[in-house]
Design a protein around this motif. Sequence first.
Motif, PDB file in Angstrom:
ATOM      1  N   HIS A  82       0.811  -1.216   0.000  1.00 33.27           N
ATOM      2  CA  HIS A  82       0.000   0.000   0.000  1.00 33.27           C
ATOM      3  C   HIS A  82       0.845   1.266   0.000  1.00 33.27           C
ATOM      4  O   HIS A  82       0.478   2.264  -0.631  1.00 33.27           O
ATOM      5  N   ARG A  83       1.962   1.246   0.674  1.00 30.80           N
ATOM      6  CA  ARG A  83       2.765   2.464   0.754  1.00 30.80           C
ATOM      7  C   ARG A  83       3.353   2.828  -0.613  1.00 30.80           C
ATOM      8  O   ARG A  83       3.336   3.988  -1.018  1.00 30.80           O
ATOM      9  N   LEU A 132      -3.646   3.169   5.187  1.00 32.77           N
ATOM     10  CA  LEU A 132      -2.427   3.738   5.754  1.00 32.77           C
ATOM     11  C   LEU A 132      -2.716   4.745   6.858  1.00 32.77           C
ATOM     12  O   LEU A 132      -1.794   5.341   7.418  1.00 32.77           O
ATOM     13  N   HIS A 149       0.554   4.017  -2.806  1.00 32.71           N
ATOM     14  CA  HIS A 149       0.127   5.360  -2.434  1.00 32.71           C
ATOM     15  C   HIS A 149       1.091   6.403  -2.961  1.00 32.71           C
ATOM     16  O   HIS A 149       0.683   7.471  -3.468  1.00 32.71           O
TER      17      HIS A 149
END
Length: 576
Positions: A316-317, A350, A320
């Motif tokens: 996800h990071r 997040l 993103h």
Amino acid sequence: MNSILRPVSATASLDDPFYYLANFRFVLGWVHEHHAELLTAEEQGFLTTFEALPQAAQALLVRMVMRKGEHFRTGKLAYAEIGDVDRALAPLASAGWVETDPAISLAELFRLLRLAELRQALASEMADAGLSSRASKTVLWETLQPHLSQVQRLTEWWPAAGKMLGGERIVRLTVMPWCDRLRLMFFGNLRQDWAEFVLTELGLQRFEQVELTPGSRAFHRREEVDVYLTLHELRERLEQGESPETLMAEMPVVPAENTWLAQRRARLAFLLGQTAERGGQETLALRLYAESGDGPAGQVEARIRRLRLLERRGEHRQAHALASRAWASAVGEQENQALARLLPRLCRRLGLAPPRRAVESSPPRLDLCLPRAGETPSGVEQAVVEHLSRPEAPVHYVENTLLTGLFGLLCWPALFAPLPGAFFHPFHSGPADLYRDDFVARRRERFERCLACLDEGTHGEAIWRTWREKHGVASPFVFWEGLDETLLEQALACIPATHLRACFERLLSDLKTNRAGLPDLIQFLPGGAEPRYRMIEVKGPGDRLQDNQRRWLAFFRAQGIDALVCHVTWQQDAAP
């Protein structure tokens, strides 16, 4: 070079039994005149040697070039205008262009022999495999193919072939790579083939006659032709099931200044990525999506698929960070729509504040319960047409043909402007650079002159003039069968010029993406002080709006254009 290979006319009369030979000569002459410096000495020799061949040998070569495959039975090469096949083959064999006793694979054997002949040729192998002497061709192939990988001559497959086939032979055409290269250099693609000449001569195709200059050519360096052919071969191998990892290793480097080849390469990388993802090779897919999506030739679909795959893998990071950078840049509508859905999900995971975005409102809705229509592809749309249409308010099924057609008619001079790299042979249905990033920029002034007719109120006259003068001529935006005089007259009477300009400018912002997704129907409302119209997107049971349709509907709302979604249920399916 002798005038025999000098291009004179793009098509030959079909009354001439050697019409196909005349067309082939035209292509050779064109390539020699426009691309001579891109040919090797061996390829130049092919042109010279071809010119010196007897007419029957030339004709037989062209007949084989225009057929499928490289292997042929001589019995299938009988043509009245050519005469004796063996006599015509002799010069081709002497030149090394036809191999008269080639080694063939089992697959070629199955393609060339009839079932009864296969049963005789493979009788021993069938007996060893326990197959019936009446086994079908499919059973023969499925049983024997795993065990017979050798490539050998016909008489090695079938010692009695000479006697059983009555002297008929198998020959192989060896010059197809040269002929494909020449065809590519003429058309600028391998999608078009020799049938273009015949269809044009029959009057089934008509093309705009754009002035061509010595600089009107698809390729300027031999390296570009080589890259195109390599990309084409890799795509064919992908379709045949070869692994994306193997094909990725063979991807060619594209000349830095050639953006359209870079776009072809990026598209292939995207297709390789899709195949890798479906095969569970997610790491490889991410590499391919990154390669396809980066740079000025990057594919929007690849960037979106990369983000979705990262999200699915829990990265996800990284997803993103990539999505945020894209959100902050000037991305197009398609990418912006995908990011508007993806970023809030990533932010939630997040623990970050989601980005601000406009709330997407639902378009106006009309619900109809109608008698079940037929099972034709446009059955539900036709049912709505019949239900809503009235003499004073007619409804037409137009989908992606009306607005794009009006655009194509008004902007014909800009679309068919004779710019370098746009047209380079007589068979273009549209400019070759239509979907390249600089297409509109190169023609901005020409498009503005066309759109100025909308401001001046002369657009109707310009559209009608093009409709009459160019009717039936191929265009990437005008579907002639769907744009008759009645529809055109009603559209020009009811659609304000300001609406047309807004729609045409949106088309120009992304011609490839925005030409699709337009509503299925249009209803004209000519009565009253000011004629009106409304656009209607039809959805049958279980059908949902697609993303490109949502974008057009949002655009219509922003422009104050009346557009709604009609949801249809069938009367016998409705709840009691």
